[in-house]
Design a protein around this motif. Structure first.
Motif, PDB file in Angstrom:
ATOM      1  N   ILE A 126      18.220   8.335  25.246  1.00  0.00           N
ATOM      2  CA  ILE A 126      19.240   7.529  24.597  1.00  0.00           C
ATOM      3  C   ILE A 126      19.316   6.168  25.271  1.00  0.00           C
ATOM      4  CG2 ILE A 126      21.706   7.344  24.085  1.00  0.00           C
ATOM      5  CD1 ILE A 126      20.174   9.457  22.458  1.00  0.00           C
ATOM      6  N   PRO A 127      19.202   5.075  24.503  1.00  0.00           N
ATOM      7  CA  PRO A 127      19.223   3.732  25.101  1.00  0.00           C
ATOM      8  C   PRO A 127      20.523   3.450  25.851  1.00  0.00           C
ATOM      9  CG  PRO A 127      18.424   3.653  22.844  1.00  0.00           C
ATOM     10  CD  PRO A 127      18.966   5.033  23.050  1.00  0.00           C
ATOM     11  N   LEU A 128      20.392   2.766  26.976  1.00  0.00           N
ATOM     12  CA  LEU A 128      21.537   2.356  27.783  1.00  0.00           C
ATOM     13  C   LEU A 128      21.306   0.918  28.250  1.00  0.00           C
ATOM     14  CD1 LEU A 128      24.119   2.781  29.508  1.00  0.00           C
ATOM     15  CD2 LEU A 128      22.629   3.735  31.303  1.00  0.00           C
ATOM     16  N   THR A 129      22.218   0.032  27.897  1.00  0.00           N
ATOM     17  CA  THR A 129      22.181  -1.346  28.388  1.00  0.00           C
ATOM     18  C   THR A 129      23.293  -1.488  29.411  1.00  0.00           C
ATOM     19  OG1 THR A 129      21.350  -2.192  26.278  1.00  0.00           O
ATOM     20  CG2 THR A 129      22.360  -3.780  27.772  1.00  0.00           C
ATOM     21  N   LEU A 130      22.915  -1.748  30.641  1.00  0.00           N
ATOM     22  CA  LEU A 130      23.872  -1.774  31.748  1.00  0.00           C
ATOM     23  C   LEU A 130      23.902  -3.147  32.404  1.00  0.00           C
ATOM     24  CD1 LEU A 130      25.818  -0.171  33.595  1.00  0.00           C
ATOM     25  CD2 LEU A 130      23.832   0.341  35.045  1.00  0.00           C
ATOM     26  N   THR A 131      25.084  -3.763  32.414  1.00  0.00           N
ATOM     27  CA  THR A 131      25.286  -5.033  33.098  1.00  0.00           C
ATOM     28  C   THR A 131      25.978  -4.778  34.430  1.00  0.00           C
ATOM     29  OG1 THR A 131      25.412  -6.336  31.067  1.00  0.00           O
ATOM     30  CG2 THR A 131      26.440  -7.286  33.020  1.00  0.00           C
ATOM     31  N   ILE A 132      25.401  -5.308  35.498  1.00  0.00           N
ATOM     32  CA  ILE A 132      25.955  -5.142  36.840  1.00  0.00           C
ATOM     33  C   ILE A 132      26.475  -6.479  37.334  1.00  0.00           C
ATOM     34  CG2 ILE A 132      25.459  -4.515  39.232  1.00  0.00           C
ATOM     35  CD1 ILE A 132      23.215  -2.723  38.206  1.00  0.00           C
TER      36      ILE A 132
END
Length: 293
Positions: A126-132
């Motif tokens: 499942i795609p996950l776009t994570l901004t840190i």
């Protein structure tokens, strides 16, 4: 290949490494206490009509990383956590050869779903776009720009690329990004599995510059992110390929996990990304990492 159980995912490979990890945790907690006390003092002075310099605090490190501006007034110093046993950051070997993906051409990238180099296989999931967001807990949560962040995690089968027969020729789900003028990096990846003995997580190492991001010895913080349990349950029960994670998740919590069990409530809240989305559309989220520079 089945990922190793908790007794194999130890916190260090030698007593010296374990003692070093303990020392780093104590150091981080002392830093957090100092920050809390300084914040309380500042609030007292303000209440008494004390003045201020009128400008935001900023600092520049000895490398190319720097602090500028501020996004919050309550960033939390992340605890130091184990990097092992599958970091590929120069601290261990695979088949007798030191594994350090950080020195490989192609590791600096935003989309880490596919392998690079001899293989271009893309990790399913499942795609996950994570901004840190990266902030300095020593300077009122000032943004840290030009710092390098390395993340890595397991695939939907609970395996780590470069380690083990099934994925030893892959290097997907590993990547480095440099924080921009807003102190941010964004990674496109997949939702990690829950393998036996560990709570679902993502590994993180922070470096003062890209030039220094060549091995864990240069990291100023090695830590982990805890995935939101409700979304873990939704993904594992509703997405193809995550079926074994359902049973594994039912057997562990952050309180029983051998890494997250030592985090304070404030730290664990900060270590858990805020995510939105669905199994059908994928997930997007953010997390703010506080580091004492």
């Amino acid at each position: 290949m089945t990922a190793k159980r908790l007794d194999d995912h130890d916190h260090g490979f030698t007593l010296q490494q374990d003692l070093g990890a303990i020392e780093r945790r104590l150091h981080d907690r002392r830093r957090m206490l100092e920050w809390m006390l300084s914040g309380a003092t500042a609030a007292f002075i303000a209440a008494c009509g004390g003045g201020s310099s009128g400008g935001s605090s900023s600092s520049t490190s000895s490398s190319s990383g720097s602090s500028s501006g501020s996004t919050s007034s309550s960033c939390v110093a992340f605890p130091a956590e184990t990097n092992g046993p599958f970091p590929s950051d120069g601290t261990n070997s695979v088949n007798g050869v030191v594994s350090d993906i950080l020195t490989a051409s192609g590791i600096v990238r935003s989309d880490i779903r596919a392998s690079f180099g001899s293989s271009t296989t893309e990790a399913a999931g499942i795609p996950l776009t994570l901004t840190i967001n990266l902030e300095d807990t020593n300077t009122s949560c000032a943004l840290l720009t030009s710092y390098a962040i390395y993340i890595w995690h397991c695939n939907r089968d609970g395996e780590y690329s470069l380690y083990g027969a099934d994925v030893q020729n892959e290097n997907y789900l590993r990547g480095v990004q440099v924080t921009d003028g807003n102190g941010q990096v964004t990674f496109q990846t997949i939702f990690p599995a829950c393998y036996s003995g560990r709570y679902p997580h993502i590994h993180v190492e922070v470096y003062e510059s890209l030039a220094l991001a060549t091995g864990q010895a240069n990291a100023i913080l090695t830590t982990q992110l805890a995935m939101p349990r409700d979304i873990c349950s939704t993904v594992y029960s509703g997405a193809t390929g995550y079926s074994t994670s359902v049973t594994n998740l039912a057997a562990v919590t952050t309180a029983t996990d051998g890494v997250f069990d030592s985090s304070t409530t404030a730290q664990l809240t900060a270590q858990t990304p805020v995510l939105t989305g669905s199994v059908a559309d994928g997930y997007t989220g953010t997390v703010t990492i506080g580091v004492a520079v």
